[in-house]
Design a protein around this motif. Structure first.
Motif, PDB file in Angstrom:
ATOM      1  N   MET A   1       0.824  -1.197   0.000  1.00  0.00           N
ATOM      2  CA  MET A   1       0.000   0.000   0.000  1.00  0.00           C
ATOM      3  C   MET A   1       0.865   1.256   0.000  1.00  0.00           C
ATOM      4  O   MET A   1       0.515   2.255  -0.614  1.00  0.00           O
ATOM      5  N   LYS A   2       2.008   1.180   0.673  1.00  0.00           N
ATOM      6  CA  LYS A   2       2.902   2.326   0.719  1.00  0.00           C
ATOM      7  C   LYS A   2       3.498   2.597  -0.669  1.00  0.00           C
ATOM      8  O   LYS A   2       3.725   3.741  -1.032  1.00  0.00           O
ATOM      9  N   SER A   3       3.735   1.527  -1.425  1.00  0.00           N
ATOM     10  CA  SER A   3       4.275   1.700  -2.777  1.00  0.00           C
ATOM     11  C   SER A   3       3.264   2.396  -3.683  1.00  0.00           C
ATOM     12  O   SER A   3       3.644   3.212  -4.522  1.00  0.00           O
ATOM     13  N   PHE A   4       1.978   2.063  -3.526  1.00  0.00           N
ATOM     14  CA  PHE A   4       0.959   2.705  -4.354  1.00  0.00           C
ATOM     15  C   PHE A   4       0.831   4.184  -4.014  1.00  0.00           C
ATOM     16  O   PHE A   4       0.667   5.017  -4.900  1.00  0.00           O
ATOM     17  N   ALA A   5       0.914   4.512  -2.722  1.00  0.00           N
ATOM     18  CA  ALA A   5       0.870   5.920  -2.314  1.00  0.00           C
ATOM     19  C   ALA A   5       2.079   6.662  -2.868  1.00  0.00           C
ATOM     20  O   ALA A   5       1.965   7.811  -3.324  1.00  0.00           O
ATOM     21  N   HIS A   6       3.231   6.020  -2.866  1.00  0.00           N
ATOM     22  CA  HIS A   6       4.455   6.604  -3.428  1.00  0.00           C
ATOM     23  C   HIS A   6       4.268   6.846  -4.925  1.00  0.00           C
ATOM     24  O   HIS A   6       4.581   7.927  -5.436  1.00  0.00           O
ATOM     25  N   PHE A   7       3.759   5.831  -5.622  1.00  0.00           N
ATOM     26  CA  PHE A   7       3.487   5.918  -7.062  1.00  0.00           C
ATOM     27  C   PHE A   7       2.554   7.084  -7.366  1.00  0.00           C
ATOM     28  O   PHE A   7       2.825   7.909  -8.244  1.00  0.00           O
ATOM     29  N   LEU A   8       1.460   7.172  -6.632  1.00  0.00           N
ATOM     30  CA  LEU A   8       0.463   8.208  -6.869  1.00  0.00           C
ATOM     31  C   LEU A   8       0.998   9.595  -6.554  1.00  0.00           C
ATOM     32  O   LEU A   8       0.760  10.550  -7.302  1.00  0.00           O
ATOM     33  N   LEU A   9       1.753   9.716  -5.491  1.00  0.00           N
ATOM     34  CA  LEU A   9       2.320  11.012  -5.119  1.00  0.00           C
ATOM     35  C   LEU A   9       3.354  11.477  -6.140  1.00  0.00           C
ATOM     36  O   LEU A   9       3.378  12.657  -6.513  1.00  0.00           O
ATOM     37  N   VAL A  10       4.178  10.562  -6.626  1.00  0.00           N
ATOM     38  CA  VAL A  10       5.152  10.916  -7.675  1.00  0.00           C
ATOM     39  C   VAL A  10       4.410  11.363  -8.924  1.00  0.00           C
ATOM     40  O   VAL A  10       4.752  12.391  -9.531  1.00  0.00           O
ATOM     41  N   LEU A  11       3.392  10.628  -9.317  1.00  0.00           N
ATOM     42  CA  LEU A  11       2.636  10.959 -10.523  1.00  0.00           C
ATOM     43  C   LEU A  11       1.994  12.344 -10.414  1.00  0.00           C
ATOM     44  O   LEU A  11       2.144  13.176 -11.316  1.00  0.00           O
ATOM     45  N   LEU A  12       1.305  12.606  -9.321  1.00  0.00           N
ATOM     46  CA  LEU A  12       0.590  13.877  -9.173  1.00  0.00           C
ATOM     47  C   LEU A  12       1.531  15.067  -9.017  1.00  0.00           C
ATOM     48  O   LEU A  12       1.331  16.116  -9.640  1.00  0.00           O
ATOM     49  N   LEU A  13       2.565  14.908  -8.193  1.00  0.00           N
ATOM     50  CA  LEU A  13       3.500  16.021  -8.003  1.00  0.00           C
ATOM     51  C   LEU A  13       4.331  16.279  -9.254  1.00  0.00           C
ATOM     52  O   LEU A  13       4.675  17.429  -9.548  1.00  0.00           O
ATOM     53  N   ALA A  14       4.666  15.239 -10.002  1.00  0.00           N
ATOM     54  CA  ALA A  14       5.409  15.431 -11.247  1.00  0.00           C
ATOM     55  C   ALA A  14       4.558  16.157 -12.277  1.00  0.00           C
ATOM     56  O   ALA A  14       5.055  16.995 -13.038  1.00  0.00           O
ATOM     57  N   TYR A  15       3.276  15.856 -12.295  1.00  0.00           N
ATOM     58  CA  TYR A  15       2.381  16.570 -13.210  1.00  0.00           C
ATOM     59  C   TYR A  15       2.313  18.045 -12.839  1.00  0.00           C
ATOM     60  O   TYR A  15       2.411  18.920 -13.701  1.00  0.00           O
ATOM     61  N   ALA A  16       2.169  18.331 -11.544  1.00  0.00           N
ATOM     62  CA  ALA A  16       2.103  19.725 -11.086  1.00  0.00           C
ATOM     63  C   ALA A  16       3.426  20.450 -11.333  1.00  0.00           C
ATOM     64  O   ALA A  16       3.437  21.600 -11.785  1.00  0.00           O
ATOM     65  N   ALA A  17       4.536  19.778 -11.062  1.00  0.00           N
ATOM     66  CA  ALA A  17       5.842  20.400 -11.276  1.00  0.00           C
ATOM     67  C   ALA A  17       6.111  20.621 -12.758  1.00  0.00           C
ATOM     68  O   ALA A  17       6.756  21.606 -13.137  1.00  0.00           O
ATOM     69  N   GLY A  18       5.615  19.733 -13.589  1.00  0.00           N
ATOM     70  CA  GLY A  18       5.816  19.857 -15.026  1.00  0.00           C
ATOM     71  C   GLY A  18       5.121  21.059 -15.638  1.00  0.00           C
ATOM     72  O   GLY A  18       5.456  21.481 -16.744  1.00  0.00           O
ATOM     73  N   MET A  19       4.164  21.613 -14.931  1.00  0.00           N
ATOM     74  CA  MET A  19       3.474  22.804 -15.422  1.00  0.00           C
ATOM     75  C   MET A  19       4.363  24.047 -15.379  1.00  0.00           C
ATOM     76  O   MET A  19       4.195  24.953 -16.202  1.00  0.00           O
ATOM     77  N   ILE A  20       5.292  24.089 -14.422  1.00  0.00           N
ATOM     78  CA  ILE A  20       6.098  25.299 -14.281  1.00  0.00           C
ATOM     79  C   ILE A  20       7.598  25.049 -14.382  1.00  0.00           C
ATOM     80  O   ILE A  20       8.356  25.980 -14.611  1.00  0.00           O
ATOM     81  N   LEU A  21       8.051  23.812 -14.225  1.00  0.00           N
ATOM     82  CA  LEU A  21       9.473  23.496 -14.242  1.00  0.00           C
ATOM     83  C   LEU A  21       9.825  22.701 -15.496  1.00  0.00           C
ATOM     84  O   LEU A  21       8.943  22.180 -16.174  1.00  0.00           O
ATOM     85  N   PRO A  22      11.108  22.576 -15.817  1.00  0.00           N
ATOM     86  CA  PRO A  22      11.514  21.790 -16.994  1.00  0.00           C
ATOM     87  C   PRO A  22      11.261  20.287 -16.822  1.00  0.00           C
ATOM     88  O   PRO A  22      10.880  19.824 -15.744  1.00  0.00           O
ATOM     89  N   TRP A  23      11.553  19.531 -17.873  1.00  0.00           N
ATOM     90  CA  TRP A  23      11.238  18.110 -17.897  1.00  0.00           C
ATOM     91  C   TRP A  23      11.952  17.339 -16.791  1.00  0.00           C
ATOM     92  O   TRP A  23      11.436  16.349 -16.282  1.00  0.00           O
ATOM     93  N   TRP A  24      13.143  17.764 -16.412  1.00  0.00           N
ATOM     94  CA  TRP A  24      13.909  17.023 -15.424  1.00  0.00           C
ATOM     95  C   TRP A  24      13.394  17.223 -14.004  1.00  0.00           C
ATOM     96  O   TRP A  24      13.957  16.672 -13.052  1.00  0.00           O
ATOM     97  N   SER A  25      12.332  17.980 -13.847  1.00  0.00           N
ATOM     98  CA  SER A  25      11.734  18.131 -12.521  1.00  0.00           C
ATOM     99  C   SER A  25      11.193  16.795 -12.004  1.00  0.00           C
ATOM    100  O   SER A  25      10.990  16.647 -10.794  1.00  0.00           O
ATOM    101  N   VAL A  26      10.986  15.827 -12.890  1.00  0.00           N
ATOM    102  CA  VAL A  26      10.538  14.506 -12.447  1.00  0.00           C
ATOM    103  C   VAL A  26      11.578  13.872 -11.531  1.00  0.00           C
ATOM    104  O   VAL A  26      11.228  13.160 -10.589  1.00  0.00           O
ATOM    105  N   ALA A  27      12.860  14.142 -11.781  1.00  0.00           N
ATOM    106  CA  ALA A  27      13.911  13.616 -10.917  1.00  0.00           C
ATOM    107  C   ALA A  27      13.847  14.255  -9.537  1.00  0.00           C
ATOM    108  O   ALA A  27      13.989  13.573  -8.516  1.00  0.00           O
ATOM    109  N   LEU A  28      13.620  15.548  -9.488  1.00  0.00           N
ATOM    110  CA  LEU A  28      13.503  16.236  -8.199  1.00  0.00           C
ATOM    111  C   LEU A  28      12.311  15.713  -7.408  1.00  0.00           C
ATOM    112  O   LEU A  28      12.411  15.457  -6.203  1.00  0.00           O
ATOM    113  N   VAL A  29      11.200  15.549  -8.083  1.00  0.00           N
ATOM    114  CA  VAL A  29       9.987  15.065  -7.419  1.00  0.00           C
ATOM    115  C   VAL A  29      10.201  13.651  -6.887  1.00  0.00           C
ATOM    116  O   VAL A  29       9.883  13.351  -5.728  1.00  0.00           O
TER     117      VAL A  29
END
Length: 117
Positions: A1-29
């Motif tokens: 269950m913790k892995s799914f929460a991690h997966f979902l949080l990475v997905l959502l925060l990467a989408y939000a970060a991608g709106m204002i930051l460059p493509w490599w923001s996925v690594a930061l997230v």
């Protein structure tokens, strides 16, 4: 269950970060989420990898449909020498997912307890 929460949080925060930051923001997230939600290096790699892979595949498909498959087909002809828009989306999603997976596993290794002999 913790892995799914991690997966979902990475997905959502990467989408939000991608709106204002460059493509490599996925690594930061992926790095920051793994620091806050510790998992083993293997689980963190897989969770972040799948989160970004799914996100970028959805975004690539959405953008590809919006421009009637023109850009993806032309880019795939130029780069991959094959006229296949979905293949171009899969390749770019795979590369972004590798970046996020390695960032997440790096954070897991940073957070791991150090054993001194």
């Amino acid at each position: 269950m913790k892995s799914f929460a991690h997966f979902l949080l990475v997905l959502l925060l990467a989408y939000a970060a991608g709106m204002i930051l460059p493509w490599w923001s996925v690594a930061l997230v992926a790095f920051l989420v793994t620091l806050l939600m510790p998992l083993s290096p293997g689980k963190s790699f897989f969770s972040a990898f799948m989160g970004i892979f799914v996100l970028w595949m959805i975004l690539a498909f959405y953008m590809d449909v919006r421009n009637d498959h023109l850009l993806a087909n032309r880019m795939s002809e130029m780069i991959l020498k094959v006229r296949s828009g979905p293949l171009m989306g899969a390749v770019s999603s795979f590369l972004g997912a590798l970046v996020a997976g390695f960032a997440a596993s790096t954070a897991a290794f940073v957070r791991a307890p150090k054993k001194v002999a």
